[in-house]
Design an enzyme around this catalytic site. Sequence first.
Site, PDB file in Angstrom:
ATOM      1  N   HIS A 108      68.579  29.929  41.933  1.00 20.75           N
ATOM      2  CA  HIS A 108      68.303  29.119  40.426  1.00 20.75           C
ATOM      3  C   HIS A 108      68.386  30.920  39.320  1.00 20.75           C
ATOM      4  CE1 HIS A 108      68.006  26.428  37.073  1.00 20.75           C
ATOM      5  NE2 HIS A 108      66.918  27.529  36.151  1.00 20.75           N
ATOM      6  N   CYS A 109      69.249  31.249  38.273  1.00 19.44           N
ATOM      7  CA  CYS A 109      68.844  32.099  37.589  1.00 19.44           C
ATOM      8  C   CYS A 109      67.778  31.010  36.534  1.00 19.44           C
ATOM      9  CB  CYS A 109      69.655  33.025  37.840  1.00 19.44           C
ATOM     10  SG  CYS A 109      70.075  34.668  36.306  1.00 19.44           S
ATOM     11  N   PRO A 110      67.164  31.673  35.976  1.00 15.46           N
ATOM     12  CA  PRO A 110      66.408  31.273  34.170  1.00 15.46           C
ATOM     13  C   PRO A 110      67.670  32.368  33.498  1.00 15.46           C
ATOM     14  CG  PRO A 110      65.527  33.544  35.374  1.00 15.46           C
ATOM     15  CD  PRO A 110      66.160  32.814  36.297  1.00 15.46           C
TER      16      PRO A 110
END
Length: 175
Positions: A135-137
């Site tokens: 999950h990439c912010p």
Amino acid sequence: MAAAGSGRCRRDPCGTLCLLLTYVSVGYADYVILTHVLLQPGFRGSLWCPFHAVAFNLIVFMLLACHTRAVFADPGMVPLPDTAIDFSDLRSGTPHKNDRGNEDWTVCNRCETYRPPRAHHCRICHRCVRRMDHHCPWINNCVGELNQKYFIQFLFYTGRTKQASSKGLAFRRTN
């Protein structure tokens, strides 16, 4: 939680802040390169100035296009079932063959749905994602099967932008 059709995390304040920081940083980098590097007196009269300006802005445009596609593309969310699935036989420990007919499918303990091989549960989006990387912010989304291409292209253009800006600054220092 993610909305049914969007494929994005809506309640991630860190991701929202990182999205805004990404666009502000790219805009500021474009401003700095154009005003403080390309439009300086030593470089302004050169025939290369318009070429560098167009090339740099093309890379910035491609960076923003790939970033936007990575943000809004569905990463490959495993759809939730319309009806509740009976998991009583799974918890009893009795051997069985799952309803999908494929032994590689597993059941997610968190969202209690069948998930295909290499799918993982995202603790931020609260959904299972096929071929989930992370999950990439910075894109406020999971990097998965369907948006990994756009994420890799975004990283590539980010590196090209950094390389182009450092070459422009090196040119400015020599003149």
